[in-house]
Design an enzyme around this catalytic site. Structure first.
Site, short mmCIF file in Angstrom:
data_model
loop_
_atom_site.label_atom_id
_atom_site.label_comp_id
_atom_site.label_asym_id
_atom_site.label_seq_id
_atom_site.Cartn_x
_atom_site.Cartn_y
_atom_site.Cartn_z
N GLY A 68 0.84 -1.19 0.00
CA GLY A 68 0.00 0.00 0.00
C GLY A 68 0.87 1.24 0.00
N GLN A 73 2.81 9.90 1.49
CA GLN A 73 4.11 9.21 1.53
C GLN A 73 5.03 9.60 0.38
OE1 GLN A 73 2.24 5.12 2.44
NE2 GLN A 73 4.25 5.04 3.43
N CYS A 126 6.26 -0.24 7.61
CA CYS A 126 5.81 0.92 6.83
C CYS A 126 6.95 1.39 5.94
CB CYS A 126 5.38 2.03 7.78
SG CYS A 126 4.83 3.54 6.95
N LEU A 127 6.63 1.74 4.70
CA LEU A 127 7.64 2.22 3.77
C LEU A 127 8.22 3.56 4.22
CD1 LEU A 127 5.94 1.35 0.36
CD2 LEU A 127 7.70 0.06 1.59
N HIS A 168 -4.12 0.73 7.72
CA HIS A 168 -2.79 1.35 7.70
C HIS A 168 -2.77 2.53 6.73
CE1 HIS A 168 1.77 0.93 7.90
NE2 HIS A 168 1.59 1.76 6.88
N GLU A 169 -3.27 2.31 5.52
CA GLU A 169 -3.19 3.37 4.51
C GLU A 169 -4.15 4.51 4.81
OE1 GLU A 169 -0.71 3.39 2.61
OE2 GLU A 169 -0.16 1.33 3.10
N HIS A 172 -2.68 6.82 7.35
CA HIS A 172 -1.71 7.77 6.79
C HIS A 172 -2.41 9.08 6.39
CE1 HIS A 172 2.28 6.10 6.54
NE2 HIS A 172 1.86 4.98 5.99
#
Length: 217
Positions: A68, A73, A126-127, A168-169, A172
């Site tokens: 995701g 991000q 997480c990226l 999660h997304e 963000h």
């Protein structure tokens, strides 16, 4: 509706991002854009630019690789995210985590609400927090309300790992990182997770690192 000045600014920002070739740079924790609520999408990008931006998000997510990616991000404060998970995991992991394939989706202005009281507790990464993972208790099932990239309404219930990805997304887009919800005693490097905590569940990690799994249903 967003002001004309703000719309132009976001449009120009995305246009500038898309002048580069290859995956977009991913913003790391510490950048304020990750800590602010994203602006609801209301036509700030025209259809052609939105399509190009979605394609760039998809490429960046896959190259990372991740399951995701939210617009903040890559530094763009719009309420937009992409998700996709081919779920190439062993059967034991698939069964324990409910990690089933999630086809590519675009989520515009998503919000979620829990379905039932069930919770699921697993390591998560997480990226934008590269190199680390921690255990997070999340809703086992959620109802997602959103739009797709064409403006069609989305009203769908997700469970298992897809529910975790959706939460999660969407978090963000509210300025929330997974670490805000994590059991910090579980914080582990990717290497430590691979070498020590690769089991299907975090039970061993909880026993060895001394944190509770109280969120588990």
């Amino acid at each position: 509706m967003a002001s004309p000045g703000r719309s132009t600014s976001l449009s120009d920002q995305v246009e500038e991002l898309l002048t580069r070739t290859g995956p977009l740079p991913i913003v790391a924790a510490g950048d304020p854009v990750l800590r602010r609520a994203a602006e609801p999408f209301d036509g700030q990008l025209d259809a052609a630019l939105l399509s190009r931006f979605v394609a760039a998000l998809r490429e960046t997510m896959r190259a990372a690789p991740g399951v995701g990616l939210a617009a903040p991000q890559v530094g763009v404060p719009l309420r937009l995210a992409v998700v996709e998970d081919p779920a190439p995991v062993p059967d034991a992991v698939r069964e324990a985590r409910g990690r089933v394939p999630l086809p590519f989706r675009v989520l515009v202005n998503p919000v979620y609400e829990p379905v039932g009281t069930g919770r699921a507790v697993f390591f998560e990464g997480c990226l934008s927090v590269p190199g680390w993972q921690a255990v997070v208790a999340r809703h086992a099932r959620v109802r997602l309300l959103a739009r797709d990239e064409s403006g069609r309404p989305v009203d769908e219930v997700f469970s298992g790992w897809p529910a975790r990805i959706v939460q999660h997304e969407t978090d963000h887009l509210d300025g929330t990182l997974y670490l805000d919800r994590a059991e910090l005693r579980s914080l582990s490097s990717n290497q430590a997770v691979a070498e020590r905590w690769a089991q299907a569940t975090p039970d061993l990690a909880a026993a060895e690192l001394g944190f509770p799994l109280a969120g588990e249903d």
